[in-house]
Motif scaffolding. Structure first.
Motif, PDB file in Angstrom:
ATOM      1  N   CYS A 290      43.200  34.579  46.660  1.00 57.06           N
ATOM      2  CA  CYS A 290      42.434  34.457  47.245  1.00 57.06           C
ATOM      3  C   CYS A 290      41.191  35.948  46.722  1.00 57.06           C
ATOM      4  O   CYS A 290      39.987  36.342  46.751  1.00 57.06           O
ATOM      5  N   PHE A 291      41.508  37.287  46.479  1.00 64.14           N
ATOM      6  CA  PHE A 291      40.863  38.236  45.776  1.00 64.14           C
ATOM      7  C   PHE A 291      39.926  38.092  45.069  1.00 64.14           C
ATOM      8  O   PHE A 291      39.161  38.697  44.725  1.00 64.14           O
ATOM      9  N   TYR A 292      40.313  36.934  43.651  1.00 67.64           N
ATOM     10  CA  TYR A 292      39.893  36.657  42.817  1.00 67.64           C
ATOM     11  C   TYR A 292      38.690  35.877  42.877  1.00 67.64           C
ATOM     12  O   TYR A 292      37.886  35.376  42.232  1.00 67.64           O
ATOM     13  N   GLU A 293      39.128  34.440  43.841  1.00 70.32           N
ATOM     14  CA  GLU A 293      37.994  34.026  44.258  1.00 70.32           C
ATOM     15  C   GLU A 293      37.074  34.075  44.837  1.00 70.32           C
ATOM     16  O   GLU A 293      36.047  33.254  45.072  1.00 70.32           O
ATOM     17  N   CYS A 294      37.150  35.051  46.098  1.00 73.63           N
ATOM     18  CA  CYS A 294      36.541  35.191  46.575  1.00 73.63           C
ATOM     19  C   CYS A 294      35.118  35.519  46.882  1.00 73.63           C
ATOM     20  O   CYS A 294      34.691  36.317  45.697  1.00 73.63           O
ATOM     21  N   PRO A 295      33.760  34.804  47.184  1.00 72.66           N
ATOM     22  CA  PRO A 295      32.485  34.427  45.969  1.00 72.66           C
ATOM     23  C   PRO A 295      31.624  35.809  46.101  1.00 72.66           C
ATOM     24  O   PRO A 295      30.719  36.291  45.668  1.00 72.66           O
ATOM     25  N   LYS A 296      32.104  36.369  47.479  1.00 75.29           N
ATOM     26  CA  LYS A 296      31.133  37.562  47.624  1.00 75.29           C
ATOM     27  C   LYS A 296      31.734  38.758  47.249  1.00 75.29           C
ATOM     28  O   LYS A 296      31.384  40.043  47.541  1.00 75.29           O
ATOM     29  N   LYS A 297      32.501  38.526  46.852  1.00 72.34           N
ATOM     30  CA  LYS A 297      33.510  39.906  46.565  1.00 72.34           C
ATOM     31  C   LYS A 297      34.036  40.923  47.868  1.00 72.34           C
ATOM     32  O   LYS A 297      33.504  41.968  47.961  1.00 72.34           O
ATOM     33  N   VAL A 298      34.363  39.942  49.102  1.00 69.81           N
ATOM     34  CA  VAL A 298      34.651  40.944  50.526  1.00 69.81           C
ATOM     35  C   VAL A 298      35.768  40.871  50.645  1.00 69.81           C
ATOM     36  O   VAL A 298      36.797  42.222  51.439  1.00 69.81           O
TER      37      VAL A 298
END
Lengths: 308, 311
Positions: A290-298
Motif C-alpha cells: 500500500c505504501f508503494y502503490e498509493c498514487p498520492k503518497k499519503v
C-alpha cells in the motif's frame, strides 16, 4: 547419551521469524566455532510455514565430538531476534531456560523491563540489533548481527573468526561483496556492544536431569471446534506481529481512490462507510504494498517498536 | 476485450467483500495470493477449491481456514481428477433434488506452476478433454517455491533457482525456456483460457466475469511474483507484475475456444527494467553483464509479439 559434564559444551538456541536470517546466524556461529577449533553442530527447524512465521535454529559447540542430537531444550544461550515472539505462546521462546541461561532479546527496551514483564530466570541482555542492521546494512536481516552477539557471549570466539565466518557463510549464499562487507561491519559493531559474558553460565547441565516430555494442557473440545468450522478463521491468528513497519494512512489527504484496498494481498485493508480505507493492524503483515502503490503518497511507514 | 461492454471499468467496481481472510501462513506480500483474492471477489462465495499440494495448501492449516467456502487438498498430480469427483457429486445431488440448483458450487482447481506444468499436466489435459465444467487457477511463481525455489518447467530462461544456479558451465542459470502452458492448454480448445496479473485487477476481474458465461473448462494462469524466491522486497510484488506486463514478458491475453486475443498491448519498456528488480537475475548484471543472455531474453519477447502484432 554421553554425559558431557566435564567438557565444555555450549548449546545455543535462536528464535526468529522466517526470513530474518536465524538459520544463517546459527551457521555463522557454527563456522566461527569451527574456526576456533571446536566440534560443531547446527540445524534449523521450520514448521510448514514460511517467511514471517516463527522458527528456531540450534548450534552446539564442544571440545569433544558432540553425540547429542535433536532440539536444544535447555539452552545456555537463548537469542530472541524478534521481540514480538516474547508473547507468542506457540513460539514458546522461554522453554527450558534455567539460572545459567543467557537470554538475549533484540529490543530497544532495557533488560530490566524484559525481566519485569516476563519474569524469566537467568541472565538477560538486550540490544536493538534491528536498529544496527537497518543503519549499517540498510535492511532488517539479522543473520550476521545476531551471530555476532552470540559469538561474543560464548566468550570463546574471536573477532577474526567471526569476521571469517560471516564472509564465508554469506558468500555461500551468493550475496554481493558490498553487502557482505556491510554485514561484517554490522557484526563487529554488535560484537563490541555486548559486554563480556559472565563465566559461571559455562557450567554445563545434564539434559537427562529434567523431564523433557512436553505436557499439553487439557482443553475442552468445544473451545477448539467452533473455530475449525467458522468461516475465515485464520484471522484469529493475528499475523500483525510479523510486521516490522506499520503503514499509516493520512485520511486527511486520502482521495479514496481504493488503490491500497485493491492491492493489499492479505485482505487487510477495508473500506469504511465514508469510503476511506482502514487497515486491520491485528493482521497486517507489513508488506507495505500500500505504501508503494498509493498514487498520492499519503501512506507513511513507522518502525514498529512497541509490538508487545 | 472492449472496455465499453466490460463489467469492470475501474477500481471502485471491484467488490469490497473478502473471501480470503487475513492471517494466513503465506509469505508477506505474496503476489499469487493477491491474484487469487481478486479472482475470488468475482467468483463469489459459492465455490469449492480443489487445491493441489504447493504454497497455497498452507492457506488452510488445521484448525484454521481463511476461506468463506469449501476446500479440499489433493496430491500434486490429481487436482483436476478431484474436481471431476466433486462436480459429479454436485450434479447427482442436484439431479436427485437433494441440492437446490441455486446452491450449486463452482469447482475451482488451485495449483502452482509445478503441478500445472509438470506433475499434474496429464490430469489437466484429461479434464479439459472430457469437457469438465470447472475453473483452473494456476499461480505461476515460476518454480517450486514451497520447497525452497527449485526449478520447474515454468522457470524462465536466464533466471536463478536453487537447482539451476549460475556457474562456470551455465553462467545464465536456467538454460531451458519457460514451457508455454497457455499454448498447451489452448491446443485443447477449451471454452475459456486467459493469463492474468495481480497488477491489472480490472483486466483480471473482467476475465473471470467473462469466463463465468461459459460451461466447461475455464483456465487461468496468474503471474505470481514471489518475494523470497525471486528475491525482492515484499512491497514490490505489484510493481514487478506490472513491469512484466509493460515489458511484454507477461502477455495478458485470452482465448475463447482457441481464438487468441491480447487484452493489453504493452508499450514495451526495455526488459532490463524488469530483470533488474529481482535478484534471481542478478548474475546477468554482476560481476559482468551477460549481454548475450539478456539479448536472448529480448529476442524471445520480440519474436513473440511480432507474431501477434503483425497478424
Amino acid at each position: 547419551m554421553k554425559n558431557s559434564t566435564n567438557e565444555m559444551i555450549k548449546r545455543v538456541r535462536f528464535h526468529g521469524r522466517g526470513g530474518q536470517g536465524m538459520k544463517t546466524a546459527s551457521r555463522i556461529v557454527g563456522t566461527a566455532s569451527f574456526l576456533e577449533g571446536f566440534f560443531v553442530q547446527d540445524c534449523p527447524l521450520y514448521g510448514a510455514e514460511r517467511r514471517g512465521a516463527p522458527m528456531v535454529a540450534f548450534t552446539r559447540l564442544s571440545k569433544e565430538p558432540i553425540l547429542e542430537r535433536g532440539l536444544i531444550v535447555s539452552p545456555d544461550i537463548n537469542i530472541i531476534a524478534d521481540e514480538t515472539l516474547l508473547g507468542d505462546k506457540n513460539a514458546n521462546v522461554f522453554q527450558g531456560i534455567w539460572e545459567g541461561t543467557v537470554t538475549i532479546v533484540n529490543t530497544h527496551y532495557p533488560a530490566s523491563h524484559v525481566r519485569n514483564v516476563h519474569g524469566i530466570v537467568g541472565e538477560i541482555v538486550t540490544l536493538d540489533v534491528t536498529e544496527i542492521a537497518l543503519n549499517v546494512i540498510g535492511e532488517s536481516v539479522l543473520s550476521s548481527t545476531a551471530a555476532a552477539v552470540v559469538c561474543k557471549l560464548t566468550g570463546v570466539i574471536s573477532e577474526s573468526s567471526l569476521e571469517k565466518a560471516v564472509t564465508r557463510e554469506l558468500s555461500s549464499i551468493n550475496l554481493k561483496k558490498e553487502t557482505i562487507q556491510k554485514n561484517v561491519q554490522a557484526a563487529l559493531i554488535c560484537f563490541d556492544r555486548i559486554p563480556e559474558a559472565h563465566p559461571h553460565y559455562f557450567e554445563p547441565i545434564k539434559e537427562d536431569k529434567k523431564d523433557e516430555i512436553v505436557k499439553l494442557e487439557y482443553a475442552d473440545a468445544c473451545l477448539g471446534s467452533p473455530s475449525v468450522y467458522a468461516k475465515g478463521s485464520t484471522k484469529l491468528k493475528k499475523t500483525g506481529n510479523w510486521r516490522l513497519f506499520r503503514p499509516v494512512i493520512d485520511h486527511e489527504k486520502c482521495s479514496r481512490c481504493y488503490t491500497c484496498f485493491v492491492y493489499c494481498p492479505h485482505s487487510c485493508i477495508s473500506i469504511d462507510g465514508d469510503g476511506y480505507p482502514q487497515i486491520d493492524y491485528d493482521n497486517c503483515k507489513g508488506c507495505l504494498t500500500c505504501f508503494y502503490e498509493c498514487p498520492k503518497k499519503v501512506i507513511s511507514k513507522d518502525r514498529e517498536v512497541k509490538a508487545w | 476485450m472492449s472496455m465499453k461492454n466490460a463489467a469492470y471499468k475501474k477500481f471502485k467496481d471491484i467488490s469490497r467483500e473478502e473471501h480470503i481472510s487475513p492471517g494466513t501462513a503465506l509469505c508477506t506480500g505474496c503476489g499469487g495470493l493477491l491474484a487469487l483474492r481478486l479472482a475470488y471477489k468475482v467468483l463469489g462465495e459459492n465455490v469449492v477449491i480443489v487445491n493441489a499440494a504447493g504454497c497455497f495448501t498452507l492457506l488452510s492449516v488445521y484448525p484454521y481456514s481463511p476461506f468463506s467456502s469449501s476446500w479440499m487438498y489433493t496430491a500434486m498430480a490429481c487436482a483436476p481428477a478431484g474436481a471431476q469427483g466433486i462436480r459429479d457429486a454436485l450434479d447427482i445431488l442436484i439431479k436427485k433434488g437433494k441440492l437446490k440448483s441455486e446452491e450449486n458450487l463452482k469447482v475451482v482447481v488451485l495449483t502452482g506452476d509445478g503441478a500445472a506444468n509438470d506433475i499434474g499436466l496429464q490430469s489437466t489435459s484429461a479434464a479439459i478433454y472430457r469437457g469438465l465444467d470447472f475453473y483452473y487457477f494456476c499461480y505461476d511463481n515460476e518454480a517450486y517455491s514451497n520447497t525452497g525455489f527449485q526449478m520447474s518447467s515454468a522457470t524462465p530462461y536466464g533466471s536463478r533457482t536453487a537447482t539451476s544456479l549460475p556457474g562456470e558451465i551455465n553462467p545464465q542459470g536456467t538454460v531451458q525456456r519457460k514451457k508455454d502452458l497457455f499454448e498447451i492448454w489452448r491446443a485443447h480448445k477449451p471454452p475459456y483460457l486467459a493469463t492474468v496479473s495481480p497488477s491489472h485487477p480490472v483486466d483480471l476481474s473482467n476475465k473471470f466475469e467473462k469466463a463465468s458465461k461459459f460451461e466447461g473448462p475455464k483456465l487461468f494462469i496468474a503471474l505470481s511474483p514471489c518475494p523470497p524466491g525471486w528475491s525482492f522486497d515484499a512491497s514490490n510484488s505489484v510493481n514487478i507484475a506490472r513491469l512484466a506486463v509493460q515489458t511484454g514478458i507477461w502477455p495478458l491475453k485470452e482465448a475463447v475456444y482457441g481464438e487468441v486475443k491480447h487484452t493489453v498491448i504493452p508499450k514495451f519498456k526495455p526488459v532490463e527494467e524488469y530483470l533488474r528488480t529481482q535478484n534471481r537475475y542478478d548474475h546477468l548484471f554482476n560481476p559482468v553483464k551477460q549481454v548475450d543472455v539478456i539479448d536472448n531474453i529480448k529476442k524471445d519477447v520480440e519474436q513473440y509479439w511480432e507474431r501477434y502484432l503483425d497478424s
